[in-house]
Motif scaffolding. Sequence first.
Motif, short mmCIF file in Angstrom:
data_model
loop_
_atom_site.label_atom_id
_atom_site.label_comp_id
_atom_site.label_asym_id
_atom_site.label_seq_id
_atom_site.Cartn_x
_atom_site.Cartn_y
_atom_site.Cartn_z
N TRP A 71 0.86 -1.18 0.00
CA TRP A 71 0.00 0.00 0.00
C TRP A 71 0.90 1.23 0.00
O TRP A 71 1.82 1.33 0.83
CB TRP A 71 -0.91 0.02 1.23
N CYS A 73 1.08 5.59 -0.42
CA CYS A 73 0.42 6.88 -0.59
C CYS A 73 1.48 7.96 -0.52
O CYS A 73 2.56 7.77 0.04
CB CYS A 73 -0.68 7.12 0.45
N LEU A 79 4.40 7.97 -6.44
CA LEU A 79 3.39 6.95 -6.72
C LEU A 79 3.48 6.50 -8.18
O LEU A 79 3.34 5.32 -8.49
CB LEU A 79 1.99 7.49 -6.41
N GLU A 83 4.19 2.67 -9.33
CA GLU A 83 3.33 1.92 -10.24
C GLU A 83 4.13 1.40 -11.43
O GLU A 83 3.96 0.27 -11.88
CB GLU A 83 2.17 2.80 -10.70
N HIS A 96 -1.27 -1.19 -4.21
CA HIS A 96 -2.49 -0.41 -4.01
C HIS A 96 -2.06 1.01 -3.66
O HIS A 96 -1.36 1.22 -2.67
CB HIS A 96 -3.32 -1.01 -2.87
N THR A 97 -2.45 1.97 -4.47
CA THR A 97 -2.02 3.35 -4.24
C THR A 97 -3.20 4.21 -3.84
O THR A 97 -4.33 3.98 -4.24
CB THR A 97 -1.34 3.95 -5.49
N GLU A 98 -2.90 5.22 -3.05
CA GLU A 98 -3.91 6.19 -2.63
C GLU A 98 -3.38 7.57 -2.96
O GLU A 98 -2.31 7.95 -2.49
CB GLU A 98 -4.17 6.06 -1.13
N ARG A 99 -4.11 8.28 -3.80
CA ARG A 99 -3.64 9.58 -4.26
C ARG A 99 -4.45 10.70 -3.61
O ARG A 99 -5.66 10.63 -3.55
CB ARG A 99 -3.75 9.69 -5.79
N PHE A 100 -3.74 11.71 -3.18
CA PHE A 100 -4.39 12.85 -2.56
C PHE A 100 -4.43 14.05 -3.49
O PHE A 100 -4.91 15.10 -3.14
CB PHE A 100 -3.69 13.22 -1.26
N ARG A 168 -6.19 19.77 -5.80
CA ARG A 168 -7.13 18.66 -5.64
C ARG A 168 -8.49 19.00 -6.19
O ARG A 168 -9.18 18.14 -6.74
CB ARG A 168 -7.26 18.32 -4.14
#
Length: 196
Positions: A71, A73, A79, A83, A96-100, A168
């Motif tokens: 994981w 972020c 990121l 990937e 598994h990535t989480e982008r802000f 964002r």
Amino acid sequence: MPRRRRDIEFDDVVMVHCVPRPQDVIFRNELHDLVADKKLRLLEVHTDTDGMLDIARLDELVPDWAERETWACGPAGPLDAAEEHGSGHGVQERLHTERFRPGDVVAGDGCGGEVTSRATGKSVDADGATPLLDIGEEAGVLMPSGCRMGICFGCVTPLKAGAVRDLRTGEITEAEPGVLVQTCVSAAAGPCDIER
Ligand code: FES
């Protein structure tokens, strides 16, 4: 990076945490408590002294990374690199990535402009997609920061003149007395002056 379910070894978790300085590690005391309890292996990378983490170093830091569920972020650049690295090793389904920040923001989406640091008097040209935090650091300005992803508010600084765009949401904030902006998620929307 917990192991996959078929390889379960309880508490076999490795955390690679990249921040400028040791004191920037969020929940550092709690994380070190987990380390002391042997529930976590924590690898701190202090970018002020160690430099930015090159994803190629993952083999050295976590030799079995490709066998683990991962994981990640953080900012878009690392990121994207993670990937690409995962795809290159054929294990993209385990990453598994989480982008802000929106991933499709590219230079030229906003208008950009000259950014001036009132504290140092330095001015640099900025595009409309690069965070003011990155712009300031690249110009050699000592910028306050923390998570670098819009969460901790450790990077806020007064916006003294001009306008910035939230990367964002696209929302524009214009300077007025008392207005603070998060430099890690804000880009120049025309010429602007910030305190730092
Ligand atoms: S560094 Fe955490 S909100 Fe900007």
